[in-house]
Write a protein that holds these residues in place. Structure first.
Motif, PDB file in Angstrom:
ATOM      1  N   ASP A  88       0.862  -1.172   0.003  1.00 34.06           N
ATOM      2  CA  ASP A  88       0.157  -0.243   0.067  1.00 34.06           C
ATOM      3  C   ASP A  88       0.774   1.335   0.044  1.00 34.06           C
ATOM      4  O   ASP A  88       0.695   2.004  -0.682  1.00 34.06           O
ATOM      5  N   ALA A  89       1.930   1.142   0.990  1.00 34.88           N
ATOM      6  CA  ALA A  89       2.756   2.372   0.950  1.00 34.88           C
ATOM      7  C   ALA A  89       3.428   2.846  -0.466  1.00 34.88           C
ATOM      8  O   ALA A  89       3.496   3.850  -0.917  1.00 34.88           O
ATOM      9  N   LEU A  90       3.978   1.730  -1.092  1.00 36.61           N
ATOM     10  CA  LEU A  90       4.405   1.930  -2.344  1.00 36.61           C
ATOM     11  C   LEU A  90       3.469   2.575  -3.545  1.00 36.61           C
ATOM     12  O   LEU A  90       3.782   3.495  -4.373  1.00 36.61           O
ATOM     13  N   ALA A  91       2.144   1.784  -3.395  1.00 42.86           N
ATOM     14  CA  ALA A  91       1.331   2.496  -4.325  1.00 42.86           C
ATOM     15  C   ALA A  91       1.123   3.900  -4.235  1.00 42.86           C
ATOM     16  O   ALA A  91       0.653   4.880  -5.012  1.00 42.86           O
ATOM     17  N   LEU A  92       1.170   4.095  -2.783  1.00 42.18           N
ATOM     18  CA  LEU A  92       0.555   5.753  -2.564  1.00 42.18           C
ATOM     19  C   LEU A  92       1.817   6.424  -2.748  1.00 42.18           C
ATOM     20  O   LEU A  92       1.682   7.643  -3.176  1.00 42.18           O
ATOM     21  N   GLN A  93       3.080   6.483  -2.280  1.00 40.50           N
ATOM     22  CA  GLN A  93       4.058   7.042  -2.154  1.00 40.50           C
ATOM     23  C   GLN A  93       4.647   7.193  -3.711  1.00 40.50           C
ATOM     24  O   GLN A  93       5.474   8.067  -4.013  1.00 40.50           O
ATOM     25  N   GLY A  94       4.630   5.960  -4.550  1.00 43.05           N
ATOM     26  CA  GLY A  94       5.055   6.107  -5.621  1.00 43.05           C
ATOM     27  C   GLY A  94       4.176   6.474  -6.619  1.00 43.05           C
ATOM     28  O   GLY A  94       4.612   6.422  -7.989  1.00 43.05           O
ATOM     29  N   SER A  95       3.006   7.005  -6.315  1.00 44.18           N
ATOM     30  CA  SER A  95       2.128   7.411  -7.569  1.00 44.18           C
ATOM     31  C   SER A  95       2.658   8.696  -8.135  1.00 44.18           C
ATOM     32  O   SER A  95       3.396   9.327  -7.507  1.00 44.18           O
ATOM     33  N   VAL A  96       1.817   9.188  -9.238  1.00 50.44           N
ATOM     34  CA  VAL A  96       2.168  10.291 -10.034  1.00 50.44           C
ATOM     35  C   VAL A  96       1.771  11.709  -9.059  1.00 50.44           C
ATOM     36  O   VAL A  96       2.588  12.345  -8.888  1.00 50.44           O
TER      37      VAL A  96
END
Length: 274
Positions: free
Chosen positions: A80-88
Motif C-alpha cells: 500500500d505504501a508503495l502504491a501511494l508514495q510512488g504514484s504520480v
C-alpha cells in the motif's frame, strides 16, 4: 412490526447481531494482480515467499526491491505504501519497487513457534541468511530485473534483528537495511554495528516511543510489560546501535512495539529511495 414478528417466531433478520453467517457467500476470494507465491526449504521447515511486482515496465536500471522478513506483519502495508508514495500524484522520490515477503505456511505468513528459531536463534539465523542470499534472491532476480543500488532487507521486531544480521553479513548484496524495533536483546554481540571501516549498507532504525519503560509506565502499560522493556533494554540498545552507525533513530510518538510496525513500513519505503 417486522422486527417484532421475527423475534416472536425466532427468526433472525439479515445483519442482526449474533446471527450465524457464511462469509463465503459474499463471493470468490480476492486475488492480487502481479503477484506470485512459492515455497523454499528453510532452517526448520518450509518457508513461503510471496512476491508483488509493479504493473509498470521496469526502468533501465531495474526495479527497487524490498526483501521483507517475517512479512505477515508488513507485506500488505509495504504494498500500500508503495502504491501511494510512488504514484504520480505523490511526486516524491519513490520509484517502482518489488516487494518480496518471506514467512511461513499458514495464516498470514505468520508462525509464532518458528519465528525465534528461524530469525534470531543460532544456528537458524545464520542459515536463513544463506537461504535468502543463495536461494530466494537469485530466484527472484532471475525473473525480475532489480537495481542492486536499491535492494533492501527489512523486518520488524525479530525480523528487524534478522535484517541487521543479513545486511551486515552481506553488504555486497544489500544496499539498505530497515530495522523496525529490532530485537537486539536476543543476540547483542552478533547484531551490533560492524567495526569502523568495514563495508555496511545504509541503515534505518526505528522504535515506538512506548518502548521506553518510563513512557510505557506513564501511558498505563501493564507492569509486567514495563519490567520486560527494562530487562531487555529495547530502547537503550537501539539508541546505542544508531549512535554506532551514525544514523538517526526514528521514533514514533505514542506507539508501542507492535503498533509502530505500520509507520515503520511506510518510512522504510521512503528511505529506500532517498
Amino acid at each position: 412490526m417486522r422486527l417484532v414478528l421475527a423475534m416472536a417466531i425466532g427468526l433472525a433478520l439479515p445483519g442482526t447481531p449474533g446471527t450465524a453467517a457464511d462469509p463465503q457467500e459474499l463471493g470468490p476470494a480476492v486475488m492480487l494482480d502481479h503477484s506470485a507465491r512459492f515455497e523454499v526449504d528453510g532452517p526448520t521447515g518450509p518457508l513461503v515467499v510471496q512476491v508483488r511486482w509493479p504493473a509498470t515496465a521496469p526502468p533501465p536500471e531495474g526495479y527497487g526491491v524490498i526483501y521483507a522478513m517475517d512479512a505477515g506483519w508488513t507485506f500488505g502495508t509495504l504494498c500500500d505504501a508503495l502504491a501511494l508514495q510512488g504514484s504520480v500524484q505523490a511526486a516524491g522520490p519513490v520509484r517502482s519497487t518489488v516487494v518480496v515477503g518471506i514467512g511461513w505456511p499458514g495464516p498470514g505468513l505468520i508462525d509464532l513457534d518458528r519465528r525465534g528459531p528461524d530469525l534470531v536463534e543460532a544456528p537458524g539465523g545464520e542459515a536463513l541468511v544463506r537461504v535468502l542470499s543463495d536461494t530466494i534472491l537469485p530466484r527472484i532476480e532471475a525473473s525480475l530485473p532489480v537495481d542492486p543500488a536499491h535492494r533492501m532487507v527489512l523486518g520488524h521486531s525479530y525480523g528487524g534483528a534478522f535484517a541487521l544480521r543479513a545486511g551486515f553479513a552481506r553488504p555486497d548484496l544489500f544496499s539498505h537495511v530497515a530495522a523496525g524495533s529490532p530485537s537486539i536483546w536476543t543476540d547483542p554481540a552478533a547484531l551490533g554495528a560492524p567495526p569502523p571501516g568495514e563495508a555496511r549498507p545504509k541503515v534505518l532504525v526505528t522504535i515506538g516511543a512506548l518502548e521506553r519503560p518510563e513512557a510505557a509506565l506513564a501511558a498505563g502499560e501493564r507492569l509486567e510489560r514495563v519490567a520486560r522493556l527494562r530487562s531487555r533494554d529495547m530502547a537503550g540498545r537501539v539508541e546505542s546501535l544508531a549512535r554506532d552507525l551514525r544514523t538517526d533513530l526514528v521514533e514514533f510518538p505514542g506507539l508501542s512495539h507492535g503498533a509502530s510496525a505500520t509507520p515503520f513500513a511506510a518510512t522504510a519505503v521512503d528511505f529506500l529511495w532517498r
